[in-house]
Structure formats: structure tokens, C-alpha cells
Scaffold this motif. Structure first.
Motif, PDB file in Angstrom:
ATOM      1  N   PRO A 110     111.886 -15.676  69.740  1.00  0.00           N
ATOM      2  CA  PRO A 110     111.954 -16.629  68.612  1.00  0.00           C
ATOM      3  C   PRO A 110     111.799 -18.080  69.054  1.00  0.00           C
ATOM      4  O   PRO A 110     111.244 -18.893  68.323  1.00  0.00           O
ATOM      5  CB  PRO A 110     113.327 -16.377  67.988  1.00  0.00           C
ATOM      6  CG  PRO A 110     114.072 -15.522  68.935  1.00  0.00           C
ATOM      7  CD  PRO A 110     113.098 -14.881  69.855  1.00  0.00           C
ATOM      8  N   ILE A 111     112.261 -18.415  70.246  1.00  0.00           N
ATOM      9  CA  ILE A 111     112.116 -19.791  70.732  1.00  0.00           C
ATOM     10  C   ILE A 111     110.643 -20.123  70.925  1.00  0.00           C
ATOM     11  O   ILE A 111     110.186 -21.208  70.530  1.00  0.00           O
ATOM     12  CB  ILE A 111     112.908 -19.985  72.056  1.00  0.00           C
ATOM     13  CG1 ILE A 111     114.403 -19.917  71.762  1.00  0.00           C
ATOM     14  CG2 ILE A 111     112.538 -21.299  72.732  1.00  0.00           C
ATOM     15  CD1 ILE A 111     115.274 -19.824  72.987  1.00  0.00           C
ATOM     16  N   MET A 112     109.885 -19.198  71.503  1.00  0.00           N
ATOM     17  CA  MET A 112     108.457 -19.431  71.694  1.00  0.00           C
ATOM     18  C   MET A 112     107.731 -19.533  70.351  1.00  0.00           C
ATOM     19  O   MET A 112     106.834 -20.377  70.189  1.00  0.00           O
ATOM     20  CB  MET A 112     107.848 -18.337  72.561  1.00  0.00           C
ATOM     21  CG  MET A 112     108.274 -18.420  74.013  1.00  0.00           C
ATOM     22  SD  MET A 112     107.618 -17.081  75.010  1.00  0.00           S
ATOM     23  CE  MET A 112     105.873 -17.492  75.019  1.00  0.00           C
ATOM     24  N   VAL A 113     108.102 -18.705  69.396  1.00  0.00           N
ATOM     25  CA  VAL A 113     107.476 -18.756  68.071  1.00  0.00           C
ATOM     26  C   VAL A 113     107.780 -20.103  67.417  1.00  0.00           C
ATOM     27  O   VAL A 113     106.872 -20.761  66.878  1.00  0.00           O
ATOM     28  CB  VAL A 113     107.953 -17.580  67.193  1.00  0.00           C
ATOM     29  CG1 VAL A 113     107.496 -17.766  65.756  1.00  0.00           C
ATOM     30  CG2 VAL A 113     107.423 -16.260  67.755  1.00  0.00           C
ATOM     31  N   LEU A 114     109.036 -20.525  67.462  1.00  0.00           N
ATOM     32  CA  LEU A 114     109.408 -21.804  66.859  1.00  0.00           C
ATOM     33  C   LEU A 114     108.723 -22.990  67.550  1.00  0.00           C
ATOM     34  O   LEU A 114     108.419 -24.000  66.908  1.00  0.00           O
ATOM     35  CB  LEU A 114     110.923 -21.988  66.886  1.00  0.00           C
ATOM     36  CG  LEU A 114     111.720 -21.086  65.952  1.00  0.00           C
ATOM     37  CD1 LEU A 114     113.209 -21.224  66.206  1.00  0.00           C
ATOM     38  CD2 LEU A 114     111.393 -21.401  64.500  1.00  0.00           C
ATOM     39  N   ALA A 115     108.476 -22.850  68.842  1.00  0.00           N
ATOM     40  CA  ALA A 115     107.817 -23.927  69.588  1.00  0.00           C
ATOM     41  C   ALA A 115     106.303 -23.877  69.440  1.00  0.00           C
ATOM     42  O   ALA A 115     105.598 -24.715  70.005  1.00  0.00           O
ATOM     43  CB  ALA A 115     108.204 -23.846  71.066  1.00  0.00           C
ATOM     44  N   GLY A 116     105.798 -22.867  68.725  1.00  0.00           N
ATOM     45  CA  GLY A 116     104.363 -22.749  68.512  1.00  0.00           C
ATOM     46  C   GLY A 116     103.614 -22.188  69.705  1.00  0.00           C
ATOM     47  O   GLY A 116     102.414 -22.386  69.851  1.00  0.00           O
ATOM     48  N   MET A 117     104.334 -21.484  70.581  1.00  0.00           N
ATOM     49  CA  MET A 117     103.712 -20.919  71.782  1.00  0.00           C
ATOM     50  C   MET A 117     103.467 -19.433  71.674  1.00  0.00           C
ATOM     51  O   MET A 117     102.985 -18.813  72.614  1.00  0.00           O
ATOM     52  CB  MET A 117     104.608 -21.202  73.004  1.00  0.00           C
ATOM     53  CG  MET A 117     104.762 -22.673  73.268  1.00  0.00           C
ATOM     54  SD  MET A 117     106.064 -23.163  74.442  1.00  0.00           S
ATOM     55  CE  MET A 117     106.190 -21.872  75.601  1.00  0.00           C
TER      56      MET A 117
END
Length: 61
Positions: free
Chosen positions: A53-60
Motif C-alpha cells: 500500500p505504501i508503494m501504491v500511495l507513493a505512485g510506485m
């Protein structure tokens, strides 16, 4: 100890390296105690789950 270093270096020399060293040590100890790689695989998956989820939220991702 060698397997931990290979594991950590496989993740690259970057911000992830210290966590990879810890995970490599934990994985190696789990393998030593259980005689199976699967407990280490499960811990690795659980350890990595919060990054999705952190990568998704960061657009990665």
C-alpha cells in the motif's frame, strides 16, 4: 552469515539494506531452527506486505 549477506546485497545497497540484513539474519535463524526454508519465506512475505500500500500511495506500484 554468508547467506544473510547475499540476501541483503541482492536487495541492493540502498535505504532497504539495513532491513534486508535483519531479515536475512531472521531468515537464516528460522532455517537453522526449522530445517525448512518455508518459515523464512512466510516471514519475508509478511514483512513485505506493508510495502504494497505504501508503494501504491507513493505512485510506485
Amino acid at each position: 552469515m554468508g547467506s544473510m549477506l547475499i540476501f541483503a546485497l541482492g536487495h541492493g545497497i540502498n535505504i532497504v539494506f539495513p532491513a534486508a540484513v535483519v531479515m536475512g539474519l531472521v531468515g537464516a535463524e528460522l532455517l537453522r531452527r526449522s530445517g525448512s526454508v518455508w518459515p523464512a519465506v512466510v516471514v519475508h512475505v509478511v514483512f513485505n506486505l506493508p510495502t504494497i500500500p505504501i508503494m501504491v500511495l507513493a505512485g510506485m506500484g
